[in-house]
Design an enzyme around this catalytic site. Structure first.
Site, PDB file in Angstrom:
ATOM      1  N   GLU A 283       0.837  -1.209   0.000  1.00  0.00           N
ATOM      2  CA  GLU A 283       0.000   0.000   0.000  1.00  0.00           C
ATOM      3  C   GLU A 283       0.868   1.254   0.000  1.00  0.00           C
ATOM      4  OE1 GLU A 283      -4.029  -1.561   2.244  1.00  0.00           O
ATOM      5  OE2 GLU A 283      -2.237  -1.225   3.435  1.00  0.00           O
ATOM      6  N   TYR A 284       1.932   1.205   0.801  1.00  0.00           N
ATOM      7  CA  TYR A 284       2.855   2.343   0.804  1.00  0.00           C
ATOM      8  C   TYR A 284       3.420   2.566  -0.604  1.00  0.00           C
ATOM      9  CZ  TYR A 284       6.879   5.292   1.685  1.00  0.00           C
ATOM     10  OH  TYR A 284       7.790   6.310   1.623  1.00  0.00           O
TER      11      TYR A 284
ATOM     12  N   SER B  35      35.348  13.550  22.005  1.00  0.00           N
ATOM     13  CA  SER B  35      35.194  12.189  22.504  1.00  0.00           C
ATOM     14  C   SER B  35      34.445  12.230  23.829  1.00  0.00           C
ATOM     15  CB  SER B  35      36.573  11.599  22.765  1.00  0.00           C
ATOM     16  OG  SER B  35      36.877  10.645  21.821  1.00  0.00           O
TER      17      SER B  35
ATOM     18  N   GLU C 251      21.669   7.425  29.053  1.00  0.00           N
ATOM     19  CA  GLU C 251      21.137   6.846  27.811  1.00  0.00           C
ATOM     20  C   GLU C 251      22.123   5.823  27.262  1.00  0.00           C
ATOM     21  OE1 GLU C 251      21.084  10.786  26.530  1.00  0.00           O
ATOM     22  OE2 GLU C 251      22.612  10.543  25.001  1.00  0.00           O
TER      23      GLU C 251
ATOM     24  N   LYS D 108      24.865   3.975  25.050  1.00  0.00           N
ATOM     25  CA  LYS D 108      25.956   4.401  24.174  1.00  0.00           C
ATOM     26  C   LYS D 108      25.870   3.523  22.934  1.00  0.00           C
ATOM     27  CE  LYS D 108      30.871   5.556  24.209  1.00  0.00           C
ATOM     28  NZ  LYS D 108      31.328   4.873  23.005  1.00  0.00           N
TER      29      LYS D 108
ATOM     30  N   ASP E 257      26.484   1.752  19.539  1.00  0.00           N
ATOM     31  CA  ASP E 257      27.740   1.305  18.955  1.00  0.00           C
ATOM     32  C   ASP E 257      27.634   1.346  17.435  1.00  0.00           C
ATOM     33  OD1 ASP E 257      30.294   0.476  18.979  1.00  0.00           O
ATOM     34  OD2 ASP E 257      29.877  -1.599  19.534  1.00  0.00           O
TER      35      ASP E 257
ATOM     36  N   GLU F 298      24.083   8.673  16.028  1.00  0.00           N
ATOM     37  CA  GLU F 298      24.847   7.495  15.667  1.00  0.00           C
ATOM     38  C   GLU F 298      24.085   6.720  14.603  1.00  0.00           C
ATOM     39  OE1 GLU F 298      27.464   7.663  17.646  1.00  0.00           O
ATOM     40  OE2 GLU F 298      28.483   5.725  17.447  1.00  0.00           O
TER      41      GLU F 298
ATOM     42  N   TYR G  38      20.994  12.014  19.442  1.00  0.00           N
ATOM     43  CA  TYR G  38      20.991  12.164  20.900  1.00  0.00           C
ATOM     44  C   TYR G  38      21.598  13.454  21.415  1.00  0.00           C
ATOM     45  CZ  TYR G  38      25.523  10.169  19.747  1.00  0.00           C
ATOM     46  OH  TYR G  38      26.738   9.926  19.175  1.00  0.00           O
TER      47      TYR G  38
ATOM     48  N   LYS H 103      25.021  12.026  31.415  1.00  0.00           N
ATOM     49  CA  LYS H 103      25.196  13.450  31.127  1.00  0.00           C
ATOM     50  C   LYS H 103      24.543  14.286  32.223  1.00  0.00           C
ATOM     51  CE  LYS H 103      25.262  12.547  26.167  1.00  0.00           C
ATOM     52  NZ  LYS H 103      24.523  12.438  24.918  1.00  0.00           N
TER      53      LYS H 103
ATOM     54  N   LYS I 258      31.600   2.126  30.254  1.00  0.00           N
ATOM     55  CA  LYS I 258      31.827   1.070  29.261  1.00  0.00           C
ATOM     56  C   LYS I 258      31.417  -0.288  29.811  1.00  0.00           C
ATOM     57  CE  LYS I 258      34.449   3.061  25.927  1.00  0.00           C
ATOM     58  NZ  LYS I 258      34.514   2.768  24.528  1.00  0.00           N
TER      59      LYS I 258
ATOM     60  N   CYS J  30      43.770 -31.576  -1.186  1.00  0.00           N
ATOM     61  CA  CYS J  30      42.717 -31.715  -0.193  1.00  0.00           C
ATOM     62  C   CYS J  30      43.288 -32.367   1.066  1.00  0.00           C
ATOM     63  CB  CYS J  30      41.585 -32.572  -0.748  1.00  0.00           C
ATOM     64  SG  CYS J  30      40.345 -32.962   0.493  1.00  0.00           S
TER      65      CYS J  30
ATOM     66  N   CYS K  86      41.197 -36.068   1.174  1.00  0.00           N
ATOM     67  CA  CYS K  86      41.310 -37.113   0.158  1.00  0.00           C
ATOM     68  C   CYS K  86      42.564 -36.949  -0.702  1.00  0.00           C
ATOM     69  CB  CYS K  86      40.062 -37.138  -0.727  1.00  0.00           C
ATOM     70  SG  CYS K  86      39.990 -35.748  -1.870  1.00  0.00           S
TER      71      CYS K  86
ATOM     72  N   CYS L 294      38.096 -28.749  -3.253  1.00  0.00           N
ATOM     73  CA  CYS L 294      38.328 -30.135  -3.634  1.00  0.00           C
ATOM     74  C   CYS L 294      37.148 -30.523  -4.510  1.00  0.00           C
ATOM     75  CB  CYS L 294      38.365 -31.019  -2.389  1.00  0.00           C
ATOM     76  SG  CYS L 294      38.285 -32.769  -2.782  1.00  0.00           S
TER      77      CYS L 294
ATOM     78  N   CYS M  13      34.971 -37.344  -2.309  1.00  0.00           N
ATOM     79  CA  CYS M  13      35.736 -36.914  -1.130  1.00  0.00           C
ATOM     80  C   CYS M  13      34.909 -37.121   0.141  1.00  0.00           C
ATOM     81  CB  CYS M  13      36.114 -35.437  -1.274  1.00  0.00           C
ATOM     82  SG  CYS M  13      36.923 -34.773   0.183  1.00  0.00           S
TER      83      CYS M  13
END
Ligand code: AMP
Ligand code: ZN
Length: 708
Positions: free
Chosen positions: A55-56, A102, A133, A135, A137, A194, A246, A330, A354, A448, A451, A466, A471
């Protein structure tokens, strides 16, 4: 972002557009855009869609058509303007309005107490309010909106300067192309966030790589950051990225004030409730249509609460749909943030906590070469065992020669390994700087290892193979794959049993699974009556597995689970695949030249056909039960849920009936549900469904009418 009343209005507008596409004209192009934006938001930002993809798409196509006919009506924030055209973009260097610094790091409660003490000293307060909140990644980005329109997206770069990646940013559907900042008196704003890939999108992406015979990426972070500088915006769109925003680092108001998170704050700066605290700014970003951590955040007073919360969060880390590597704490009040200021490296008002690392370093002791079911010879790194994220890791696949070169691996190296969530551990990199000189090159065999026949490598591929069909290594691996959980799922068979039976000559190929001599097995140590009964009934049950499992179990090269489903859905009987040409196979969704060729080759091979014949004679279901004649596809894309006691049908019969006509059974009431079929004594599901006005609530008789 959208009030209940607005949502209702937009949903009604959607229905009326869908029911009468002729009513869509240049006059209501703006209404059409509003509708499309609303559904993008429902789907990508809050993950609660109200319309089907089809539909969208239908409405989106209408917009495209209108815009093609009336190019003057195109606006920069039209949903159609995400699609990038330039194939070979370059990424000019741009300056951030405020440097992206950082974060300072903490690893335990003591570090956090220390952080709090300094914050209290600097502000002269007894208790400080913090906003906590996740972090995220991923890869950080900064966005600029001017007069509500997204005008620039940039990478972090060196923090002062980044690269302009606006076109790629526009491919990420949870980032709005326009946002109503002016409602809050804001004229220009720089926000940060992020780019992430959810665990689900990541798994799917790696599955795609595997189907192309490529090694997987080590973690969602690499997958996200590697996407940002793709030359082709379409390649970015394909990765299904997400974004959490954020931080508001800079804004100017319509009244002429300026806020900068690293500058002296003007005391006269008007601060609404949204622009007084960090938590408030997350609410505001949410209200503007961004995926901010509004719901994930927590505002608390005092550091003890912070410590408790971050520890609780770490314990439930694996239940999140995306990866986080810690929490960020924060100081909530912007005025206090201003007082505390920053160092050249990080703000003093924030700290990262961390989580326990999922990375570890260890020694690469040796490399063994294993032969897989397709004959591919894979090097496996034998490591000094290390404990990582709850498991001991002793060996890791290192895929192929190119991979070894790219990661610069030598025997004796110290390597960094990572285990992201439930992903198989991967080597992130080696550490050439600390080599002693005694490290040895990894030498690839030319024969191999099992074999001893000579290995071959196609020019376009990185893998040595192989190609001896006899084999033994390949035969065993094919059987192991066939019985495995994602394939035929023959419980209590398992790798060890396959190897044992094979070595004893009790099992030599896939059909052999269904011809096992249980008397002979009964003579083996550790096989009592009970375990033999279990094994034999699991084998028997597997004969009725749905067709896609069998397709996957055959271990055709490049055919992963997703492709197996596509193939199985395309036919009424497995043998129909043998009749399809390469061209016909390529017509199927997401099946490219390589996969089509591999499937075609598999079904052109007489030995393979004979094996399938034999499996059928042994009683395996080769028919696509769902696709059989009795059904139609009239309910395609429609979802059903049954509640209460039905009078004429058993619950499972009713469900099967819906499925036979292409319908899908879902497990709970949500906006994704189309029909709730109500029987006697229906309970909470009915109540819940009544609140969602897109769900059709019908009786058993009405259901029977639909499927008739
Ligand atoms: P680090 O790279 O360890 O110095 O951590 C700083 C980075 O964490 C920032 O550059 C952001 O990209 C990232 N980050 C992830 N989530 C957040 C968050 N909620 N608040 C601030 N930074 C975050
Ligand atoms: Zn071999």
């Amino acid at each position: 972002m959208y009030s209940a009343a607005t949502s209702k209005k937009l949903q009604e507008q959607t229905q009326s557009f869908l029911e009468n596409t002729a009513s869509i004209t240049a006059d209501n192009i703006q209404a059409l855009r509003d509708v499309l934006r609303f559904h993008e938001y429902r789907y990508y930002v809050i993950d609660d869609p109200l319309v089907s993809d089809a539909e969208y798409d239908q409405l989106y196509k209408q917009l495209e058509k209108l815009e093609t006919g009336n190019p003057l009506l195109i606006t920069t924030d039209s949903p159609t303007q995400r699609v990038g055209s330039s194939l070979n973009q370059n990424f000019p260097t741009v300056q951030h309005l405020v440097p992206m610094l950082s974060l300072d790091n903490s690893y335990n409660a003591e570090d956090l107490f220390d952080f709090d003490r300094k914050a209290r000293e600097a502000t002269n307060l007894d208790v400080i309010e913090y906003c906590i909140e996740p972090k995220f990644d991923g890869a950080s980005i900064s966005l600029i909106y001017e007069n509500d329109i997204l005008v620039r997206g940039a990478t972090r770069g060196n923090g002062v300067e980044g690269e302009d990646i606006t076109t790629n940013i526009k491919q990420i559907k949870s980032i709005p192309l326009s946002a109503p900042f002016s409602k809050y008196g804001v004229q220009q704003v720089e926000i940060r966030g992020e780019i992430i890939m959810t665990k689900k999108a990541f798994a799917k992406y790696n599955e795609g790589l595997a189907e192309q015979g490529l090694p997987p990426l080590a973690n969602p972070r690499n997958a996200a950051s590697g996407s940002l500088r793709q030359k082709d915006p379409k390649a970015v769109a394909k990765r299904n990225l997400d974004a959490f925003l954020y931080h508001i680092s800079y804004y100017t108001t319509i009244d002429g004030f300026t806020f900068s998170s690293d500058g002296e704050q003007n005391d006269e700066l008007p601060r609404s409730k949204f622009l007084a605290t960090h938590g408030g700014s997350l609410d505001m970003l949410w209200e503007c249509g961004f995926r901010s951590p509004k719901k994930e955040k927590m505002v608390v007073k005092g550091i003890e609460e912070v410590i408790k919360h971050v520890q609780d969060f770490e314990a439930m880390r694996d239940t999140l749909p995306y990866e986080i590597d810690g929490m960020v704490i924060k100081v909530n009040d912007f005025g206090l943030q201003d007082i505390m200021g920053m160092t050249t490296h990080h703000p003093r008002w924030a700290i990262a906590f961390k989580f326990k690392a999922r990375q570890a370093t260890t020694k690469l002791r040796a490399v063994e070469f294993q032969v897989g079911r397709t004959g591919a010879v894979t090097p496996v790194a034998k490591l000094e065992p290390v404990f990582l994220g709850g498991v001991t890791v002793g060996s890791i696949s290192i895929h192929n020669e190119d991979y070894i070169k790219e990661k610069d691996l030598k025997i004796g190296d110290t390597v960094l390994i990572e285990r992201a969530g439930d992903v198989i551990p991967q080597i992130v990199k080696s550490m050439p700087d600390i080599r002693t000189g005694k490290e040895k090159e990894i030498v690839y065999p030319r024969q191999c290892p099992v074999c001893k026949s000579e290995l071959y490598k196609e020019e376009t591929e990185a893998v040595w193979r192989c190609i001896n069909i006899e084999c033994p290594a390949q035969a065993v691996e094919r059987i192991i794959h066939f019985v495995s959980k994602d394939a035929m799922d023959i419980k209590s068979f398992g790798e060890a049993n396959v190897r044992k039976f094979y070595d004893l000559g009790l099992l030599k190929d896939v059909p052999g699974i269904y011809k096992l001599d249980f008397n002979a097995i009964g003579q083996l140590e550790g096989f009592g009556k009970k375990s033999i009964d279990n094994l034999s009934s699991a084998i028997e049950a597997s004969k009725q597995q749905p067709l896609y499992r069998l397709v996957y179990a055959l271990g055709i090269r490049f055919v992963g689970e997703t492709t197996a489903k596509t193939l199985a859905n395309a036919v009424e009987n497995l043998m129909d695949l043998a009749k399809m040409s390469e061209e016909e196979l390529q017509q199927l969704e997401d099946i490219g030249v390589k996969v089509a060729q591999s499937v075609y080759n598999f079904f052109s091979n007489q030995q393979n056909l004979a094996m399938l014949e034999e499996l059928q004679q042994l009683g395996l279901q080769l028919k696509n039960v769902k696709k059989e004649k009795t059904g139609t596809d009239t309910l395609h894309g429609q979802t059903f849920l049954f509640t209460g006691t039905l009078a004429k049908l058993k619950r499972n019969e009713a469900e099967a009936l819906a499925e036979q006509h292409g319908g899908k059974i879902v497990s709970g009431v949500s906006s994704k549900l189309n029909y709730l079929v109500v029987g006697e004594d229906a309970g909470s599901k009915l109540e819940k469904a009544k609140k969602i006005n897109t769900i059709k609530i019908i009786t058993e008789d009405e259901f029977l009418d639909i499927v008739k």
